[in-house]
Scaffold this active site. Structure first.
Site, PDB file in Angstrom:
ATOM      1  N   HIS A   9      43.275 123.752  58.234  1.00  0.00           N
ATOM      2  CA  HIS A   9      42.124 122.891  57.925  1.00  0.00           C
ATOM      3  C   HIS A   9      42.408 121.966  56.740  1.00  0.00           C
ATOM      4  O   HIS A   9      43.275 122.253  55.894  1.00  0.00           O
ATOM      5  CB  HIS A   9      40.893 123.750  57.610  1.00  0.00           C
ATOM      6  CG  HIS A   9      41.080 124.644  56.410  1.00  0.00           C
ATOM      7  ND1 HIS A   9      40.934 124.204  55.116  1.00  0.00           N
ATOM      8  CD2 HIS A   9      41.416 125.957  56.323  1.00  0.00           C
ATOM      9  CE1 HIS A   9      41.159 125.192  54.276  1.00  0.00           C
ATOM     10  NE2 HIS A   9      41.464 126.271  54.981  1.00  0.00           N
ATOM     11  N   GLU A  13      36.383 122.567  49.508  1.00  0.00           N
ATOM     12  CA  GLU A  13      35.851 122.377  48.160  1.00  0.00           C
ATOM     13  C   GLU A  13      36.431 123.407  47.198  1.00  0.00           C
ATOM     14  O   GLU A  13      36.659 123.108  46.022  1.00  0.00           O
ATOM     15  CB  GLU A  13      34.327 122.492  48.191  1.00  0.00           C
ATOM     16  CG  GLU A  13      33.649 121.364  48.951  1.00  0.00           C
ATOM     17  CD  GLU A  13      32.170 121.586  49.161  1.00  0.00           C
ATOM     18  OE1 GLU A  13      31.458 120.590  49.354  1.00  0.00           O
ATOM     19  OE2 GLU A  13      31.723 122.765  49.139  1.00  0.00           O
ATOM     20  N   GLY A  22      39.076 132.765  51.244  1.00  0.00           N
ATOM     21  CA  GLY A  22      38.933 133.926  52.100  1.00  0.00           C
ATOM     22  C   GLY A  22      37.867 133.717  53.160  1.00  0.00           C
ATOM     23  O   GLY A  22      37.831 132.683  53.827  1.00  0.00           O
ATOM     24  N   HIS A 189      43.759 128.763  59.294  1.00  0.00           N
ATOM     25  CA  HIS A 189      43.889 128.843  57.844  1.00  0.00           C
ATOM     26  C   HIS A 189      45.319 129.192  57.465  1.00  0.00           C
ATOM     27  O   HIS A 189      46.132 129.547  58.322  1.00  0.00           O
ATOM     28  CB  HIS A 189      42.933 129.908  57.307  1.00  0.00           C
ATOM     29  CG  HIS A 189      41.514 129.696  57.712  1.00  0.00           C
ATOM     30  ND1 HIS A 189      40.577 129.119  56.896  1.00  0.00           N
ATOM     31  CD2 HIS A 189      40.870 129.987  58.875  1.00  0.00           C
ATOM     32  CE1 HIS A 189      39.410 129.051  57.516  1.00  0.00           C
ATOM     33  NE2 HIS A 189      39.564 129.577  58.728  1.00  0.00           N
TER      34      HIS A 189
END
Length: 241
Positions: A9, A13, A22, A189
């Site tokens: 991704h 932020e 996580g 991720h």
């Protein structure tokens, strides 16, 4: 001959503010939104027609995959969202500032927790539904996990346990699609993509700890009909010029 594309991704932020994400459901930063769109633009000349697309159930991957497919004019592609592709659970580190954790536990210890294949960070114990981090309910009690057996929801993970979590969707979803000759897009991720990389390439436990997965950078695997890797390509601005 099928192609698999893996993308981490865009910057979140909390990537931007140097915190452990996580399972906390953070959003893309403005830079992350642009990284996601740029990933789609990098794929535009690859001649890919995706038949299926996979993401985790966390917003930062969903925001990324939607932007990638939009840039490709393929927003119609069926998407499967699975908790099995979530980022690793960071245990007591989750939601914390990375520099503060290095000061508290020591740089070497935190690095071991982050990158060891088999060492687990201490569990996030004593977490209850009413406990929040920055106003967010602890993710294990989020409605998106309502159908996941409670015993499967982690309190801490490493690369090895993340690999075990990812394996079923890889073998029964992604790999099944590839065997049918489909081009497949996966947006996940850092750690879940490391786990996928280990499964795809047959890496050792030591090798996978050294794998770097930059945000928003497409990784292409071109397979033969019998799913042998013909070529691995990492797309960057320089490589597509």
């Amino acid at each position: 001959m099928p192609t698999l594309v893996l993308i981490r991704h865009g910057q979140s932020e909390w990537n931007q503010s140097n915190r452990f994400n996580g399972w906390i459901d953070t959003q893309l930063s403005e830079s992350g939104k642009e990284q996601a769109r740029n990933a789609g633009r990098l794929l535009q000349d690859q001649g890919l027609q995706f038949s299926s697309a996979y993401s985790s159930v966390l917003s930062r991957t969903i925001m990324t995959i939607n932007r990638v497919l939009e840039e490709l004019g393929q927003s119609f592609v069926p998407q499967r969202k699975s908790w099995r592709l979530n980022e690793r659970h960071y245990g007591i580190l989750q939601g914390e500032d990375k520099d503060e954790m290095r000061q508290k536990y020591g740089r070497d210890q935190v690095q071991t927790w982050r990158r060891s294949y088999s060492v687990l960070p201490p569990d996030a114990e004593g977490i209850h539904p009413e406990v929040t981090i920055d106003g967010q309910t602890y993710p294990a009690f989020d409605h998106r996990y309502a159908k996941v057996p409670y015993g499967l929801l982690p309190k801490s993970e490493n690369i090895q346990t993340t690999e075990n979590r990812v394996r079923p969707i890889f073998e029964n979803g992604i790999l099944t699609d590839l065997k049918q000759g489909k081009d497949v897009l996966v947006v996940a991720h850092g750690t879940s993509i490391r786990a996928l990389t280990k499964l795809i390439e047959g890496l050792t436990a030591e090798e996978v700890t050294k794998v770097e997965i930059p945000n928003g950078q497409p990784i292409l695997y071109d397979f033969s009909d019998d799913l042998q890797i013909r070529q691995k390509t990492v797309l960057t601005e320089e490589s597509v010029r």
